[in-house]
Motif scaffolding. Structure first.
Motif, PDB file in Angstrom:
ATOM      1  N   GLY A 362      57.793 -69.003 -25.078  1.00  0.00           N
ATOM      2  CA  GLY A 362      58.768 -67.949 -25.328  1.00  0.00           C
ATOM      3  C   GLY A 362      58.156 -66.594 -25.606  1.00  0.00           C
ATOM      4  N   VAL A 363      56.887 -66.571 -25.994  1.00  0.00           N
ATOM      5  CA  VAL A 363      56.250 -65.299 -26.325  1.00  0.00           C
ATOM      6  C   VAL A 363      56.154 -64.408 -25.096  1.00  0.00           C
ATOM      7  N   THR A 366      59.550 -63.105 -24.047  1.00  0.00           N
ATOM      8  CA  THR A 366      60.013 -62.053 -24.955  1.00  0.00           C
ATOM      9  C   THR A 366      59.306 -60.738 -24.673  1.00  0.00           C
ATOM     10  N   CYS A 367      58.009 -60.813 -24.404  1.00  0.00           N
ATOM     11  CA  CYS A 367      57.259 -59.594 -24.095  1.00  0.00           C
ATOM     12  C   CYS A 367      57.864 -58.859 -22.905  1.00  0.00           C
ATOM     13  N   GLU A 369      60.891 -59.299 -21.387  1.00  0.00           N
ATOM     14  CA  GLU A 369      62.295 -58.926 -21.584  1.00  0.00           C
ATOM     15  C   GLU A 369      62.416 -57.706 -22.484  1.00  0.00           C
ATOM     16  N   THR A 370      61.606 -57.650 -23.529  1.00  0.00           N
ATOM     17  CA  THR A 370      61.673 -56.543 -24.475  1.00  0.00           C
ATOM     18  C   THR A 370      61.291 -55.224 -23.814  1.00  0.00           C
ATOM     19  N   GLU A 373      64.160 -54.105 -21.570  1.00  0.00           N
ATOM     20  CA  GLU A 373      65.287 -53.565 -22.343  1.00  0.00           C
ATOM     21  C   GLU A 373      64.978 -52.178 -22.893  1.00  0.00           C
ATOM     22  N   TRP A 404      57.746 -54.118 -28.962  1.00  0.00           N
ATOM     23  CA  TRP A 404      57.100 -55.400 -29.259  1.00  0.00           C
ATOM     24  C   TRP A 404      57.036 -55.657 -30.754  1.00  0.00           C
ATOM     25  N   ALA A 407      60.482 -56.727 -31.786  1.00  0.00           N
ATOM     26  CA  ALA A 407      60.896 -58.001 -31.184  1.00  0.00           C
ATOM     27  C   ALA A 407      60.300 -59.205 -31.907  1.00  0.00           C
ATOM     28  N   PHE A 408      59.083 -59.043 -32.445  1.00  0.00           N
ATOM     29  CA  PHE A 408      58.429 -60.165 -33.113  1.00  0.00           C
ATOM     30  C   PHE A 408      58.516 -60.070 -34.638  1.00  0.00           C
TER      31      PHE A 408
END
Length: 424
Positions: A362-363, A366-367, A369-370, A373, A404, A407-408
């Motif tokens: 998932g990391v 997420t990277c 997608e973030t 966005e 980033w 997001a995390f």
């Protein structure tokens, strides 16, 4: 009695008033019962000023003479520091890098330390005085015994301090700077960046390589190799800062899946378009870069192919290495056979640093997608178990870092901390 090596950067000694304040801090450490070695950088913007002077007299200064010129900055500040310490009633002795026994390879501008012979520094300590050493510099001795002044490159004073700490078997190396320690991101652009109390050598090394300015990468490598603990703290406060140490301190160090975000806007990108698909030619390209001793930080074999069925190869390197690499590649263009050569003076590089990143699918999602966005154009991304690095336009780098970091959840005080080997 313990031995502490303290390094103060250019911002910490940017004026004579600051030099005196640093001297007071050094003397207080000595009065607390510690032996002290001080390593200082050049005052404020002295190095940049000297580079500007060199540029006014020569479009391409001879590297040997440039090293001789730049080494003067640290010699000025360490002599002033010794004077200020003496004025406070404590004996002190200043040394150039060569006098302190810093031996290096011959490479001008980015020489690596080969040996440290701190005999004169040790003698000064044995006499009860404080030793003040000029950072960023050393000396190369050739086979004929001729000496040449060398410099260690940007951040070289950090490496000087750690190398002296190792050679003197110091108990601690303290790096004083203009921030309170190591943060989860640059606090100047991420308002909720979190100060980390402890960081392992591996994470700190990746943060430094990826652009975190708080410690020079080579100094972290040196410290890790010899197990010297390094404390990063502010020269403007008494806060304890961040301890950088090895896995032995895992019960106290912060080992989260994602530790921080680093960025670097000082890189350039050279792209060789339409390179013949030959492993030998790819190796030859890298040999050309290595031949001029450029620091290659990132290389990409582009997945998009030209109409002739040839890939593009992009090289990311320090901006100052860009022009000489371009010249070298053009000189070898007939042999290398590429179709075109493109150059971007600035490229944004953002890196996510942590542990066991590849074991968490998932990391990466997420990277990507973030960044999408946040409207950041992702040029390419590379992955390893401890670092994900993305390239983007330089003017979108700040947005990428903030995206980033948020997001995390790196700025959240309730961020979970997983201690290595405990399962907690």
């Amino acid at each position: 009695m313990s031995l502490i090596v303290q390094k103060f950067g250019g911002s910490s000694v940017q004026s004579t008033e600051r030099v005196i304040r640093v001297a007071e801090r050094v003397v207080a450490t000595r009065q607390a019962g510690h032996d002290v070695v001080v390593v200082v950088s050049a005052i404020g913007d002295t190095t940049d000023d000297l580079l500007e002077l060199a540029g006014q007299v020569s479009p391409e200064p001879v590297p040997r003479e440039l090293d001789m010129l730049l080494s003067a900055g640290e010699r000025i500040s360490n002599a002033l520091m010794a004077m200020a310490i003496e004025a406070l009633g404590t004996p002190a002795r200043s040394f150039s890098g060569a006098q302190a026994g810093i031996r290096t390879a011959a490479t001008a501008g980015r020489a690596r330390i080969t040996e440290v012979r701190p005999d004169r520094v040790r003698q000064t300590l044995d006499r009860g005085a404080i030793a003040v050493v000029a950072g960023f510099q050393g000396v190369h001795m050739d086979e004929a015994g001729e000496s040449t002044v060398t410099t260690l490159g940007r951040g070289g004073s950090d490496t000087t301090a750690v190398a002296l700490a190792v050679a003197l078997k110091a108990d601690l190396c303290e790096i004083y700077t203009d921030v309170d320690g190591v943060y989860t991101a640059d606090p100047r652009i991420v308002s909720d960046a979190r100060l980390m109390e402890h960081v392992g050598y591996d994470v700190m090394r990746e943060l430094a390589i990826s652009g975190a300015k708080v410690l020079a990468p080579r100094s972290v490598e040196y410290a890790a190799r010899h197990g010297i603990p390094v404390r990063v703290r502010s020269s403007y406060s008494a806060e304890p800062g961040t301890m950088v140490s090895g896995s032995a301190g895992a019960a106290h160090a912060e080992y989260s899946a994602v530790a921080g975000v680093a960025h670097d806007a000082s890189k350039a990108k050279t792209t060789l378009c339409g390179v013949p698909g030959s492993p030998e030619l790819t190796a030859r390209i890298l040999q050309v870069v290595a031949g001029i001793e450029a620091e290659l930080h990132y290389s990409v074999l582009d997945a998009s192919w030209t109409s002739r069925g040839r890939p593009d190869i992009s090289l990311v390197l320090p901006a100052q290495d860009g022009p000489p690499v371009l010249r070298a590649l053009r000189e070898e263009s007939a042999e290398l056979g590429f179709e075109d050569l493109r150059y971007a003076e600035r490229i944004g590089k953002v890196s996510l640093i942590g542990s066991s990143l590849l074991s968490q699918p998932g990391v990466l999602a997420t990277c990507c997608e973030t960044l999408a966005e946040a409207g950041v154009q992702l040029e390419t991304i590379s992955t390893s178990d401890i670092r994900f690095t993305a390239l983007c336009p330089a003017d979108q780098l700040t947005d990428a870092v903030r995206a980033w970091h948020a997001a995390f959840g790196l700025g959240a005080p309730e961020l979970a901390v997983v201690h290595a080997g405990t399962g907690r």
